[in-house]
Design a protein around this motif. Structure first.
Motif, PDB file in Angstrom:
ATOM      1  N   PRO A  62       0.765  -1.346  -0.137  1.00 60.83           N
ATOM      2  CA  PRO A  62      -0.079   0.176   0.097  1.00 60.83           C
ATOM      3  C   PRO A  62       0.844   1.371   0.254  1.00 60.83           C
ATOM      4  O   PRO A  62       1.902   1.200   0.753  1.00 60.83           O
ATOM      5  N   PHE A  63       0.541   2.232  -0.721  1.00 62.12           N
ATOM      6  CA  PHE A  63       1.184   3.592  -0.907  1.00 62.12           C
ATOM      7  C   PHE A  63       1.016   4.279   0.426  1.00 62.12           C
ATOM      8  O   PHE A  63      -0.276   4.384   1.024  1.00 62.12           O
ATOM      9  N   GLU A  64       2.071   4.956   1.097  1.00 58.50           N
ATOM     10  CA  GLU A  64       1.732   5.623   2.407  1.00 58.50           C
ATOM     11  C   GLU A  64       1.886   7.161   1.984  1.00 58.50           C
ATOM     12  O   GLU A  64       1.958   7.877   2.906  1.00 58.50           O
ATOM     13  N   GLN A  65       1.899   7.464   0.632  1.00 65.75           N
ATOM     14  CA  GLN A  65       2.004   8.927   0.338  1.00 65.75           C
ATOM     15  C   GLN A  65       1.143   9.114  -0.957  1.00 65.75           C
ATOM     16  O   GLN A  65       0.666   8.054  -1.472  1.00 65.75           O
ATOM     17  N   PRO A  66       0.764  10.263  -1.354  1.00 66.44           N
ATOM     18  CA  PRO A  66       0.449  10.591  -2.653  1.00 66.44           C
ATOM     19  C   PRO A  66       1.035   9.988  -3.817  1.00 66.44           C
ATOM     20  O   PRO A  66       2.449  10.421  -3.777  1.00 66.44           O
ATOM     21  N   VAL A  67       0.475   9.227  -4.712  1.00 64.44           N
ATOM     22  CA  VAL A  67       1.287   8.728  -6.003  1.00 64.44           C
ATOM     23  C   VAL A  67       0.452   9.081  -6.974  1.00 64.44           C
ATOM     24  O   VAL A  67      -0.814   9.171  -7.150  1.00 64.44           O
ATOM     25  N   VAL A  68       1.329   9.392  -8.283  1.00 69.25           N
ATOM     26  CA  VAL A  68       0.853   9.520  -9.750  1.00 69.25           C
ATOM     27  C   VAL A  68       1.679   8.568 -10.380  1.00 69.25           C
ATOM     28  O   VAL A  68       2.897   8.327 -10.214  1.00 69.25           O
ATOM     29  N   MET A  69       0.544   7.874 -11.409  1.00 66.86           N
ATOM     30  CA  MET A  69       1.621   6.900 -12.464  1.00 66.86           C
ATOM     31  C   MET A  69       1.069   7.393 -13.755  1.00 66.86           C
ATOM     32  O   MET A  69       0.023   7.760 -13.981  1.00 66.86           O
ATOM     33  N   THR A  70       2.039   7.102 -14.510  1.00 67.44           N
ATOM     34  CA  THR A  70       1.868   7.662 -15.943  1.00 67.44           C
ATOM     35  C   THR A  70       2.176   6.498 -16.985  1.00 67.44           C
ATOM     36  O   THR A  70       2.798   6.877 -17.879  1.00 67.44           O
ATOM     37  N   PRO A  71       1.187   5.494 -17.030  1.00 69.73           N
ATOM     38  CA  PRO A  71       1.388   4.511 -18.193  1.00 69.73           C
ATOM     39  C   PRO A  71       0.810   4.907 -19.308  1.00 69.73           C
ATOM     40  O   PRO A  71      -0.443   5.566 -19.530  1.00 69.73           O
ATOM     41  N   HIS A  72       1.454   4.440 -20.455  1.00 74.31           N
ATOM     42  CA  HIS A  72       0.758   4.559 -21.810  1.00 74.31           C
ATOM     43  C   HIS A  72      -0.076   2.969 -21.791  1.00 74.31           C
ATOM     44  O   HIS A  72       0.046   2.232 -21.001  1.00 74.31           O
ATOM     45  N   ALA A  73      -0.655   2.697 -22.862  1.00 73.77           N
ATOM     46  CA  ALA A  73      -1.548   1.455 -23.056  1.00 73.77           C
ATOM     47  C   ALA A  73      -0.770   0.172 -22.725  1.00 73.77           C
ATOM     48  O   ALA A  73      -1.050  -0.594 -22.147  1.00 73.77           O
ATOM     49  N   GLY A  74       0.569   0.130 -23.498  1.00 76.64           N
ATOM     50  CA  GLY A  74       1.209  -0.791 -23.291  1.00 76.64           C
ATOM     51  C   GLY A  74       1.764  -1.181 -21.966  1.00 76.64           C
ATOM     52  O   GLY A  74       1.916  -2.432 -21.452  1.00 76.64           O
ATOM     53  N   GLU A  75       2.066  -0.045 -21.361  1.00 71.64           N
ATOM     54  CA  GLU A  75       2.748  -0.203 -19.808  1.00 71.64           C
ATOM     55  C   GLU A  75       1.274  -0.747 -18.979  1.00 71.64           C
ATOM     56  O   GLU A  75       1.575  -1.578 -17.947  1.00 71.64           O
ATOM     57  N   MET A  76       0.215  -0.174 -19.181  1.00 71.37           N
ATOM     58  CA  MET A  76      -0.972  -0.451 -18.570  1.00 71.37           C
ATOM     59  C   MET A  76      -1.145  -2.004 -18.585  1.00 71.37           C
ATOM     60  O   MET A  76      -1.599  -2.572 -17.715  1.00 71.37           O
ATOM     61  N   ALA A  77      -1.115  -2.469 -19.701  1.00 73.85           N
ATOM     62  CA  ALA A  77      -1.237  -4.074 -20.206  1.00 73.85           C
ATOM     63  C   ALA A  77      -0.359  -4.729 -19.317  1.00 73.85           C
ATOM     64  O   ALA A  77      -0.673  -5.862 -18.851  1.00 73.85           O
ATOM     65  N   HIS A  78       0.868  -4.345 -19.345  1.00 72.48           N
ATOM     66  CA  HIS A  78       1.794  -5.100 -18.676  1.00 72.48           C
ATOM     67  C   HIS A  78       1.608  -5.166 -17.030  1.00 72.48           C
ATOM     68  O   HIS A  78       1.627  -6.087 -16.491  1.00 72.48           O
ATOM     69  N   LEU A  79       1.146  -3.902 -16.577  1.00 67.68           N
ATOM     70  CA  LEU A  79       0.863  -3.876 -14.983  1.00 67.68           C
ATOM     71  C   LEU A  79      -0.376  -4.469 -14.652  1.00 67.68           C
ATOM     72  O   LEU A  79      -0.252  -5.035 -13.390  1.00 67.68           O
ATOM     73  N   THR A  80      -1.452  -4.695 -15.652  1.00 67.61           N
ATOM     74  CA  THR A  80      -2.711  -5.267 -15.290  1.00 67.61           C
ATOM     75  C   THR A  80      -2.826  -6.806 -15.695  1.00 67.61           C
ATOM     76  O   THR A  80      -3.910  -7.481 -15.061  1.00 67.61           O
ATOM     77  N   GLY A  81      -2.099  -7.070 -16.596  1.00 65.66           N
ATOM     78  CA  GLY A  81      -2.403  -8.415 -17.141  1.00 65.66           C
ATOM     79  C   GLY A  81      -3.420  -8.573 -18.258  1.00 65.66           C
ATOM     80  O   GLY A  81      -3.821  -9.403 -19.005  1.00 65.66           O
ATOM     81  N   LEU A  82      -4.070  -7.330 -18.672  1.00 65.03           N
ATOM     82  CA  LEU A  82      -4.753  -7.179 -19.531  1.00 65.03           C
ATOM     83  C   LEU A  82      -4.086  -6.983 -20.969  1.00 65.03           C
ATOM     84  O   LEU A  82      -2.935  -6.850 -21.035  1.00 65.03           O
ATOM     85  N   THR A  83      -4.897  -7.354 -22.135  1.00 62.00           N
ATOM     86  CA  THR A  83      -4.193  -6.794 -23.194  1.00 62.00           C
ATOM     87  C   THR A  83      -4.146  -5.501 -23.605  1.00 62.00           C
ATOM     88  O   THR A  83      -5.097  -4.746 -23.135  1.00 62.00           O
TER      89      THR A  83
END
Length: 317
Positions: free
Chosen positions: A166-187
């Motif tokens: 769990p994040f203990e501070q404010p977090v911003v993430m900046t994925p493009h679609a390919g990175e989002m697919a890698h992070l989530t397991g989606l295509t």
């Protein structure tokens, strides 16, 4: 990711439509003001932990963007093999050389060297140009608890830490679609088919503000608040552009903007800088290193744009 049907027969809740991210919105949601007599400390310190021996320029791009966004002080932590070169390339920065593994990732043993910065740094940009995903995740996971008081921008391999703790501070993430697919397991196709729902679902799951980049960029908060930006330009799809965006968001966060606030301003400034460069050079072929130079004038221009309504929302809805 579809929500389960309600058990009591009520109509399922439909999330609000995303708000359009425009200059008019930002005119009603200005960046934190700095007094004319304030020193550089008042605009915050930003730490950029980035780069590798093969991609030292990623640290340079993110760091330059953070300063152009108005951060008061800059610290760069980069591989010791390239630290001296970065110090010469950006003399405004303090540069710390970090040990790396044989495969090019940062070593967790150097996290303690950065720990003293945890009480002074307002924002941290983690990830641009990092190599070796496994070692990067271990490094980021060890480093994050040391910066509980900072807003953290995660980019590239650093994003792979999401969901592991769990994040203990404010977090911003900046994925493009390919990175989002890698992070989530989606295509990648599934991510692109419903980018808004994907950004919202995973922002809630990770507890982070997610900027899912693309021809249309969606920015989503864990509570479902979302913004939609349609003003990108083709030339922004170039090497180093994402490093620059991460640095812009980090610099804006160092100035005191919250995650959604910094993200909204960063996305729009990044796009408008690209549009300005396209006017000068053509739609394609301008360089990521040229983007930060456009930003101070754009901030000045947007900051003086008259608002259509007198109210300044704390957060767009």
């Amino acid at each position: 990711m579809k929500p389960p049907p309600p058990a009591n027969g009520e109509k399922p809740h439909r999330p609000a439509r995303p708000r359009a991210l425009t200059e008019a919105l930002l005119a009603r949601w200005p960046l934190p003001e700095t007094a004319r007599d304030a020193d550089k400390e008042a605009r915050g310190q930003v730490l950029v932990v980035a780069g590798s021996h093969e991609m030292p320029g990623a640290a340079l791009l993110a760091a330059t963007a953070a300063l152009r966004a108005g951060a008061g002080k800059l610290i760069i932590a980069a591989p010791e093999q390239v630290a001296q070169g970065l110090a010469l390339a950006i003399p405004e920065a303090r540069v710390i050389g970090l040990a790396t593994t044989r495969t090019g990732g940062f070593s967790t043993r150097d996290c303690d060297r950065l720990a003293p910065l945890g009480e002074r740094v307002s924002a941290v940009v983690l990830g641009p140009g990092m190599q070796d995903e496994a070692h990067s995740v271990a490094f980021v996971g060890t480093l994050l608890p040391l910066f509980r008081q900072s807003t953290v921008v995660l980019d590239a391999y650093a994003m792979s830490v999401a969901g592991q703790q769990p994040f203990e501070q404010p977090v911003v993430m900046t994925p493009h679609a390919g990175e989002m697919a890698h992070l989530t397991g989606l295509t990648k196709e599934a991510v692109q088919a419903d980018a808004l729902a994907t950004a919202r679902a995973w922002a809630a799951r990770w507890g982070a503000c997610v900027a899912l980049k693309g021809a249309t960029t969606f920015v989503a908060q864990p509570d479902g608040t979302a913004l939609r930006f349609d003003g990108g330009t083709p030339g922004l799809a170039t090497s180093g552009s994402g490093d620059t965006l991460a640095g812009l968001i980090g610099g804006l966060a160092a100035r005191g903007a919250g995650p959604l606030h910094a993200c909204a301003w960063g996305v729009l400034l990044h796009a408008r800088a690209g549009a300005a460069l396209a006017q000068q050079h053509g739609a394609l072929g301008y360089l990521a290193r040229e983007i930060p130079g456009q930003v101070p004038a754009l901030i000045q221009s947007l900051g003086h744009r008259p608002a259509r309504r007198p109210a300044t929302p704390a957060q767009p809805r």
